[in-house]
Design an enzyme around this catalytic site. Structure first.
Site, short mmCIF file in Angstrom:
data_model
loop_
_atom_site.label_atom_id
_atom_site.label_comp_id
_atom_site.label_asym_id
_atom_site.label_seq_id
_atom_site.Cartn_x
_atom_site.Cartn_y
_atom_site.Cartn_z
N GLU A 1 5.94 9.15 -0.86
CA GLU A 1 5.30 8.21 0.36
C GLU A 1 4.84 7.14 -0.33
O GLU A 1 3.92 6.91 -1.16
CB GLU A 1 4.45 8.93 1.21
N GLU B 1 -2.73 0.55 5.12
CA GLU B 1 -3.48 1.50 6.12
C GLU B 1 -4.65 1.11 6.38
O GLU B 1 -5.54 0.51 5.48
CB GLU B 1 -3.63 2.98 5.66
#
Length: 276
Positions: free
Chosen positions: A155, A160
């Protein structure tokens, strides 16, 4: 959601140092490469969101409200209330409403099966929301997710944000031996203001032995295989995800001060490959 990327400059004698851990200074860090050399890259794929509806040849909506592995609180839909194109922008909107057993709705889209790439520069110009319990993200997952599971698929979290930290974003990678709270990442902090105040360009450059992260073309983080606590799994195709989550283990739940609806606005997403 987590992320990592790499970039090898064509400019000679530039040394790019790797940064580990999650702490970062209170102001934007000084980096070796401040501006990306765009002439080194060739545009391979893009979505400028100029149409009236999501391009189904490029994206697919994800639907559901099972917590998404993080005990999130929203139910993702493809309703225009949560997902639409307006004025050349993609809008992912989170709303406080009862829907299919959940108290919030929002949207999540991905390019799985439609655009999957190994290496390149991945960037998006985004205006994120702010507020306790809000969790916008621009990230990628390995396309072998169904076969090997997570985190074996890898990932890459390009951007974020947890809304209670309005001046900070995070870039992280997750893989076997370095996942979840132990992901390999770093935060970037604005010297003033909030990310919610304007659009910013978030990018990673991913090559065979390095991934680098950028905010507004300023590099703030990188990772190489020898820096990881486990196997480097960033050697196969990944797909892109854009989503606006509510609640979850990391940001926590919204509180009385969290305003709804919340919007994540995406001006464009572009994928480049190395010219040489």
């Amino acid at each position: 959601m987590k992320i990592f990327f790499s970039f090898i400059s064509l400019l000679g004698a530039l040394a790019i140092s790797a940064c580990g851990g999650s702490a970062s200074p209170a102001v934007a860090p000084v980096v070796d490469v401040a501006v990306v050399s765009k002439p080194a890259w060739e545009l391979l794929w893009q979505d400028e969101f100029d149409g009236n509806a999501l391009d189904q040849a490029k994206w697919q909506e994800e639907i559901g409200g099972d917590g998404w592995g993080n005990h999130e609180l929203q139910f993702y839909t493809k309703r225009s209330d949560n997902l639409r194109l307006t004025g050349g922008k993609l809008i992912l909107e989170a709303r406080k409403e009862n829907y299919s057993g959940r108290e919030f709705t929002s949207a999540r889209i991905k390019t799985a099966g439609l655009r999957e790439s190994t290496y390149g520069r991945f960037e998006a110009r985004i205006k994120i929301p702010a507020g306790q319990g809000i969790w916008p993200a621009f990230w990628m997952l390995g396309n072998n997710m169904n076969a090997v599971g997570w985190p074996g698929s890898g990932e890459i979290d390009i951007m974020e944000n947890i809304g209670k930290e309005p001046a900070s974003i995070h870039g992280t990678v997750h893989g076997p031996g370095y996942s979840g709270a132990n992901g390999h990442g770093k935060a970037y902090h604005l010297s003033s203001g909030r990310f919610a105040d304007d659009y910013h360009l978030f990018a990673v450059e991913w090559e065979a032995t390095e991934i680098r992260w950028y905010v507004d073309d300023q590099q703030y983080h990188s990772v190489r295989p020898d820096q990881l606590a486990g196997k480097w799994v960033f050697d196969h195709p990944f797909f892109i995800i854009l989503n606006l989550a509510i609640g979850g283990d990391w940001p926590g739940a919204p509180d009385a001060g969290t305003v709804f609806p919340q919007q994540m606005l995406v001006d464009y997403v572009r994928v480049y490959k190395r010219k040489n």
